[in-house]
Design an enzyme around this catalytic site. Structure first.
Site, PDB file in Angstrom:
ATOM      1  N   PHE A  77       0.851  -1.186   0.000  1.00 19.47           N
ATOM      2  CA  PHE A  77       0.000   0.000   0.000  1.00 19.47           C
ATOM      3  C   PHE A  77       0.888   1.238   0.000  1.00 19.47           C
ATOM      4  O   PHE A  77       2.078   1.161   0.270  1.00 19.47           O
ATOM      5  CB  PHE A  77      -0.930  -0.009   1.221  1.00 19.47           C
ATOM      6  CG  PHE A  77      -2.362  -0.266   0.873  1.00 19.47           C
ATOM      7  CD1 PHE A  77      -2.736  -1.438   0.245  1.00 19.47           C
ATOM      8  CD2 PHE A  77      -3.347   0.673   1.163  1.00 19.47           C
ATOM      9  CE1 PHE A  77      -4.056  -1.680  -0.079  1.00 19.47           C
ATOM     10  CE2 PHE A  77      -4.679   0.434   0.849  1.00 19.47           C
ATOM     11  CZ  PHE A  77      -5.035  -0.733   0.225  1.00 19.47           C
TER      12      PHE A  77
ATOM     13  N   GLN B  56      -8.874  13.978   3.866  1.00 20.65           N
ATOM     14  CA  GLN B  56      -8.139  13.217   2.854  1.00 20.65           C
ATOM     15  C   GLN B  56      -8.920  13.092   1.549  1.00 20.65           C
ATOM     16  O   GLN B  56     -10.070  12.641   1.543  1.00 20.65           O
ATOM     17  CB  GLN B  56      -7.839  11.813   3.372  1.00 20.65           C
ATOM     18  CG  GLN B  56      -7.102  10.970   2.334  1.00 20.65           C
ATOM     19  CD  GLN B  56      -6.438   9.760   2.961  1.00 20.65           C
ATOM     20  OE1 GLN B  56      -7.081   8.753   3.191  1.00 20.65           O
ATOM     21  NE2 GLN B  56      -5.165   9.887   3.244  1.00 20.65           N
TER      22      GLN B  56
ATOM     23  N   HIS C  10      -8.926  11.014  -1.637  1.00 11.69           N
ATOM     24  CA  HIS C  10      -8.377   9.779  -2.201  1.00 11.69           C
ATOM     25  C   HIS C  10      -8.140  10.010  -3.683  1.00 11.69           C
ATOM     26  O   HIS C  10      -8.998  10.547  -4.375  1.00 11.69           O
ATOM     27  CB  HIS C  10      -9.379   8.644  -1.985  1.00 11.69           C
ATOM     28  CG  HIS C  10      -8.816   7.283  -2.255  1.00 11.69           C
ATOM     29  ND1 HIS C  10      -8.498   6.861  -3.524  1.00 11.69           N
ATOM     30  CD2 HIS C  10      -8.511   6.257  -1.432  1.00 11.69           C
ATOM     31  CE1 HIS C  10      -8.021   5.617  -3.451  1.00 11.69           C
ATOM     32  NE2 HIS C  10      -8.016   5.235  -2.192  1.00 11.69           N
TER      33      HIS C  10
ATOM     34  N   LEU D 247     -15.381   4.725  -4.689  1.00 15.07           N
ATOM     35  CA  LEU D 247     -13.963   4.456  -4.462  1.00 15.07           C
ATOM     36  C   LEU D 247     -13.400   3.312  -5.303  1.00 15.07           C
ATOM     37  O   LEU D 247     -13.999   2.247  -5.409  1.00 15.07           O
ATOM     38  CB  LEU D 247     -13.781   4.109  -2.984  1.00 15.07           C
ATOM     39  CG  LEU D 247     -12.390   3.614  -2.564  1.00 15.07           C
ATOM     40  CD1 LEU D 247     -11.389   4.734  -2.664  1.00 15.07           C
ATOM     41  CD2 LEU D 247     -12.439   3.070  -1.156  1.00 15.07           C
TER      42      LEU D 247
ATOM     43  N   GLU E 287      -6.842   1.826  -3.287  1.00 14.52           N
ATOM     44  CA  GLU E 287      -5.408   2.000  -3.479  1.00 14.52           C
ATOM     45  C   GLU E 287      -4.740   0.655  -3.750  1.00 14.52           C
ATOM     46  O   GLU E 287      -3.670   0.583  -4.363  1.00 14.52           O
ATOM     47  CB  GLU E 287      -4.829   2.622  -2.206  1.00 14.52           C
ATOM     48  CG  GLU E 287      -3.361   2.953  -2.274  1.00 14.52           C
ATOM     49  CD  GLU E 287      -2.965   3.856  -1.112  1.00 14.52           C
ATOM     50  OE1 GLU E 287      -3.575   4.927  -0.978  1.00 14.52           O
ATOM     51  OE2 GLU E 287      -2.062   3.486  -0.355  1.00 14.52           O
TER      52      GLU E 287
ATOM     53  N   ARG F 105      -1.176   9.524  -0.142  1.00 13.68           N
ATOM     54  CA  ARG F 105      -2.396   9.945  -0.842  1.00 13.68           C
ATOM     55  C   ARG F 105      -2.452  11.443  -1.128  1.00 13.68           C
ATOM     56  O   ARG F 105      -2.885  11.857  -2.207  1.00 13.68           O
ATOM     57  CB  ARG F 105      -3.619   9.531  -0.030  1.00 13.68           C
ATOM     58  CG  ARG F 105      -3.878   8.060  -0.127  1.00 13.68           C
ATOM     59  CD  ARG F 105      -5.078   7.627   0.661  1.00 13.68           C
ATOM     60  NE  ARG F 105      -5.290   6.198   0.452  1.00 13.68           N
ATOM     61  CZ  ARG F 105      -6.130   5.453   1.157  1.00 13.68           C
ATOM     62  NH1 ARG F 105      -6.835   6.006   2.121  1.00 13.68           N
ATOM     63  NH2 ARG F 105      -6.263   4.177   0.904  1.00 13.68           N
TER      64      ARG F 105
ATOM     65  N   HIS G  41     -12.453  11.323   0.866  1.00 11.56           N
ATOM     66  CA  HIS G  41     -12.517   9.922   1.228  1.00 11.56           C
ATOM     67  C   HIS G  41     -12.565   9.708   2.733  1.00 11.56           C
ATOM     68  O   HIS G  41     -13.282   8.863   3.234  1.00 11.56           O
ATOM     69  CB  HIS G  41     -11.280   9.233   0.660  1.00 11.56           C
ATOM     70  CG  HIS G  41     -11.213   7.759   0.950  1.00 11.56           C
ATOM     71  ND1 HIS G  41     -12.252   6.922   0.664  1.00 11.56           N
ATOM     72  CD2 HIS G  41     -10.226   6.993   1.480  1.00 11.56           C
ATOM     73  CE1 HIS G  41     -11.911   5.682   1.012  1.00 11.56           C
ATOM     74  NE2 HIS G  41     -10.706   5.701   1.531  1.00 11.56           N
TER      75      HIS G  41
ATOM     76  N   ARG H  22      -3.741  10.368   6.492  1.00 15.50           N
ATOM     77  CA  ARG H  22      -3.791   8.950   6.852  1.00 15.50           C
ATOM     78  C   ARG H  22      -3.160   8.088   5.766  1.00 15.50           C
ATOM     79  O   ARG H  22      -3.350   8.335   4.581  1.00 15.50           O
ATOM     80  CB  ARG H  22      -5.249   8.522   7.041  1.00 15.50           C
ATOM     81  CG  ARG H  22      -5.411   7.037   7.308  1.00 15.50           C
ATOM     82  CD  ARG H  22      -6.841   6.655   7.607  1.00 15.50           C
ATOM     83  NE  ARG H  22      -7.737   6.747   6.475  1.00 15.50           N
ATOM     84  CZ  ARG H  22      -7.811   5.844   5.487  1.00 15.50           C
ATOM     85  NH1 ARG H  22      -7.008   4.803   5.476  1.00 15.50           N
ATOM     86  NH2 ARG H  22      -8.682   5.996   4.509  1.00 15.50           N
TER      87      ARG H  22
END
Lengths: 351, 568
Positions: free
Chosen positions: B113, B226, B228, B238, B241, B272, B336, B372
């Site tokens: 990730f 955040q 995304h 979504l 990731e 991100r 997100h 995050r």
């Protein structure tokens, strides 16, 4: 249908609304004109109605991405997720209705009919009482249990069967379209049985046989009519009926055959293998026994009245090419339905 | 009035994990949720959960990646605790029956990730949150957690600096009741619905945080939102990731990859905030199409896509009309996750209101700081659901919660009842439709308070908030009935969302620097001298608005955590 860019295009949502007053449900349809384009979903159209036209329209929704399971409802006669169903896929004969809806105005290509899920009490408009549905899920004891059949080692493929059914989002679409449920509201239904299969097929589950015994009881796996509606209705490709068929195979393999369902399946198989056709009176006798069969006489007379009683004489009851039927059985014996390792779909009607 | 030891608002992963601790410790534990627990937005989490399970990995590296990802404004003690506890928290879930994907030898499989030095993201295909949520719900049934299913939070009650319970509405009947509790936990998730383009469920309106603020528990880090990188262009739905973790490219309208310009080492797997800013810069420079760029998986091949990304493929086909096997997927940065939440101590108790706890996205512990890392949110839910749950048990058994506070909730119920009556009584004539307020708010927030911010835009957003607040006073509902009145529910959710938006804009104006997800074009650099701090936002009942404050970042003295330039 043309995909013309002229905007705004509109269509009619015909919504079956309902309110409960003093314990009594009163329903009637109401038409709303909604704009749409190539990406508008039924949920989007409902949101438009609620936001712009009538805030009292009531429905459940949350994720709008077909993963939370809130917005299952009956759209053009079938149970679907409103968030996943596009307006353009419904219009102009773009999809066939597979159930004649009582409320349907057949042939009106620019009307989309929306109603609450079936087989569940309506609370208001498109909202049904989901408590009975979830109670049945709870009844199968939906958690991995410690017990003697627990396997310690897990491999890469251990969950391939689990994964087949763990896509389930508990939206209730299968339950809503279940035909066995119409006849027997106590049937625990496709979603709960698929959930049960999730545990029976989990190597970490300790009480697989005990579960199969419970599931073979009344209102369980043998109450499914294998009509296949749940497979069509499922928006996540879970194919609950497949899971039910696998549970039946596993139950019989485990020797849990002292019930009408298993006996019926065995007699069914013997009949076809022997005669190539079913011999209903004998089947009934072998499944239910003498007393059980006598109890079915009123039922048989009712069927006779509407011309649905089969030939009651067990003679002259053989197909021409019995060798071909026997070849099919031989093939099935060689390549049995895989209920343990592979998750590949076995197709409707398997087993 | 009903009494419980512990009342948890919200039945997603954090709420159910906390409930597990309460009920298995023998306490009378209840969970309140406005939607059925399985509908909670935790179910939408796709990619996975970070944990240094692999013997070659080290939780210290995970912690460093998190501190750096947070742009050095995360609380170091919480981060250390989360990363150290992560492997056990994942194994707990596995033991409960969560079907995590496996390697050949049976160990839990892990993928790469963004923003991390090791492939430490455990997953269950591409429906990790869904698998975990179902597992914890199964445990709630097994152990008999009392679930108030389809009950809406109306007020968190408090008495002399102590949380005492909650006033809730049974949505089905419209009836109000007070649930008295020795400890109250808010686990209602985030408030990403304040932006027009978001990946959030329609229910993510920050109800629990807003009510906690009104009850005297301030929030913090609200300015950090955040975006995304890969929400579907049209719907904002979504795309995980994990897809980039599997090797997907980001390409512009010219068909070329562009991340080498912005993050030469990590490329598409940079943090991100970095990837989102790069995408917006490309779009602003004319290399976008219809306001987005593309996520390309074609080179991964049909077999891999079908095996590892089946849900993703389905989402792209259902909501964008594109089969990723043959075509790149149109995407854009999309709100997100909200890093802000109720400001708590290391174990999840509010810094200001005793007996009020928070866990998951609704909390600001703060393990995410200004940004995050992917797959740290599921981790936060199960680690802090557990830790906060245990702390509540301790609070109830051994600390102030022992004796409870006997509160007759009837006064609070009457007040709430009057509010609803006033809302239903407002006339249509001269009134404002809730949709009008909501649409204007989310578009203004998107335009003026999203990936890039500056003073002029924020002033405009502030004006929009004031308009929305004035609108709320004139909001009318069509549905005057008692049963299942979602017209009233959405109006109340909008009130909560407006408060969260006010806090977000106010703190974004206050923080005159760029850090993590908060990017001010008028203050483009990070300013550690002045802004290594949390900004808190409380609610002032007299002015009916937010009041700001400061709360220090909790540090551990670990020299490795000293602020450094963030490069990927």
């Amino acid at each position: 249908m043309t995909t013309s860019q002229v905007s705004p295009q509109t269509t009619t949502l015909r919504i079956l609304r309902g309110t409960v007053t003093n314990g009594k449900l009163v329903q009637q349809t109401q038409d709303f004109t909604v704009p749409y384009d190539a990406t508008t979903t039924v949920l989007g159209a409902l949101e438009y109605v609620k936001g712009e036209l009538d805030g009292s329209l009531t429905f459940r929704r949350s994720c709008r991405a077909s993963i939370c399971g809130s917005c299952a409802m009956v759209v053009n006669g079938r149970s679907r997720l409103a968030c996943k169903t596009k307006i353009t896929d419904l219009l102009g004969g773009n999809e066939g209705k597979n159930i004649a809806s009582a409320e349907a105005t057949v042939g009106d290509a620019n009307v989309i009919e929306v109603g609450p899920q079936r087989n569940q009490p309506v609370l208001k408009d498109l909202v049904v009482d989901i408590a009975p549905f979830y109670q049945k899920v709870k009844d199968i004891l939906p958690y991995v249990q410690e017990g003697p059949e627990q396997e310690e080692h897990v491999t890469k493929d251990s969950f391939s069967q689990v994964n087949m059914v763990s896509n389930c989002i508990m939206c209730g679409a299968c339950y809503s379209d279940c035909t066995a449920m119409v006849e027997n509201p106590s049937f625990i239904g496709p979603a709960a049985l698929a959930k049960a299969y999730r545990f029976v097929s989990d190597p970490r589950e300790g009480n697989k046989t005990e579960r199969l015994k419970e599931l073979s009881e009344k209102n369980g796996i043998w109450d499914c009519t294998r009509c296949g509606m749940c497979i069509d209705a499922c928006p996540k490709g879970v194919a609950p009926m497949e899971a039910i068929v696998k549970l039946r195979s596993l139950a019989m393999e485990a020797g849990i055959t002292n019930n009408d369902g298993a006996r019926h399946a065995m007699v069914f198989k013997d009949d076809i293998a022997t005669w190539g056709v079913l011999n209903e009176p004998f089947m009934l006798l072998k499944t239910k026994g003498i007393l059980g069969s006598i109890a079915q006489i009123p039922n048989a007379l009712n069927l006779a009245k509407v011309g649905k009683i089969p030939n009651p004489f067990p003679f002259d009851h053989k197909v021409d090419k019995l060798d071909e039927v026997k070849a099919i059985y031989a093939e099935l014996k060689k390549n049995p339905l895989d209920v343990k390792t592979k998750a590949a779909d076995s197709g409707p009607g398997a087993g | 009035m009903v009494k419980h030891d512990i009342v948890i608002i919200g039945a997603g992963l954090a709420g159910l994990r906390a409930a597990f601790e309460g009920v298995t410790a023998g306490l009378n534990t209840a969970v309140v949720s406005k939607i059925h627990p399985l509908r909670s937005h935790s179910c939408a989490a796709q990619g996975g959960v970070n944990a240094a399970i692999n013997p070659k990995d080290d939780w210290h590296h995970h912690a460093y990646d998190t501190v750096k990802g947070a742009d050095f404004v995360g609380d170091q003690d919480s981060i250390d605790m989360m990363c150290a506890e992560a492997p056990q928290a994942v194994l707990d879930l596995d033991k409960m029956g969560c079907p995590f994907s496996r390697e050949n030898d049976g160990t839990i499989a892990q993928r790469a990730f963004g923003g991390q030095n090791f492939p430490r993201t455990a997953y269950a295909a591409d429906r990790t949150g869904h698998a975990m949520l179902h597992t914890l719900w199964e445990q709630a049934i097994k152990y008999g957690v009392h679930v108030y299913d389809e009950y809406f939070l109306m007020e968190i009650t408090s008495d002399a600096g102590r949380a005492t319970g909650a006033v809730v509405m049974d949505i089905r009947s419209g009836k109000l009741q007070h649930l008295q509790a020795k400890a109250v936990c808010v686990a209602t998730g985030g408030y990403g619905r304040m932006f027009a383009a978001n990946t959030n469920a329609m229910t993510n309106t920050g109800d629990g945080i807003a009510h906690a603020m009104r009850a005297g528990a301030p929030a913090a880090d609200l300015e950090f939102v955040q975006f995304h990188p890969t929400g579907l262009l049209r719907s904002g739905i979504l795309i995980s990731e994990g897809v980039r973790g599997e090797g997907a490219y980001l390409i512009g309208a010219d068909g070329q990859r562009f991340m080498q310009k912005y993050a030469p080492n990590k490329l598409e797997l940079a943090s991100r905030d970095v990837v989102s800013r790069s995408m917006v810069t490309e779009i602003n420079n004319g290399n976008g199409q219809n306001g987005g760029v593309f996520l390309d998986v074609r080179h991964l091949g049909k077999a891999l896509i079908l095996e590892r990304l089946p849900q993703i493929r389905q989402l792209a086909m259902d909501f964008e009309g594109v089969d990723p096997i043959d075509q790149p997927i149109p995407v854009r940065p999309t709100c997100h996750y909200t890093m802000g939440g109720i400001r708590t101590d290391k174990l999840g108790q509010s810094i200001a209101l005793k007996g009020l706890f928070a866990a998951g996205e609704a909390a600001c512990v703060s393990v995410h700081g200004a940004n995050r890392l992917g797959a740290n949110s599921l981790l936060e839910t199960i680690v802090f659901g557990k830790i906060t749950g245990k702390d509540m048990v301790d609070f109830v058994n051994n600390r102030e919660g022992r004796d409870g506070v006997a509160t007759d909730g009837s006064h609070a119920v009457a007040k709430v009842s009057a509010r609803i009556a006033a809302l239903k009584g407002r006339p249509r004539e001269g009134g404002v439709r809730q949709n009008t307020i909501r649409d204007t708010l989310v578009n203004e927030m998107q335009e003026n308070c999203s990936v890039f911010r500056d003073e002029a835009r924020l002033n405009q957003a502030w004006a929009a908030i004031q308009t929305a607040k004035a609108g709320l006073a004139k909001l009318y509902v069509d549905d005057k009935s008692e049963a299942f009145n979602t017209d009233v529910i959405t109006a109340l959710e909008l009130e909560n969302l407006v408060l969260m938006a006010e806090g977000t804009v106010a703190t974004a104006m206050e923080r005159k620097e760029s850090r993590g997800a908060h990017s001010r074009t008028d203050f483009p650099t990070r300013d550690d001298e002045n802004w290594m701090t949390h900004i808190t936002a409380g609610y002032d009942h007299a002015s009916k608005g937010v009041v700001l404050g400061r709360d220090a970042v909790r540090t551990t003295g670990n020299p490795q955590y000293a602020p450094a330039e963030r490069k990927y």
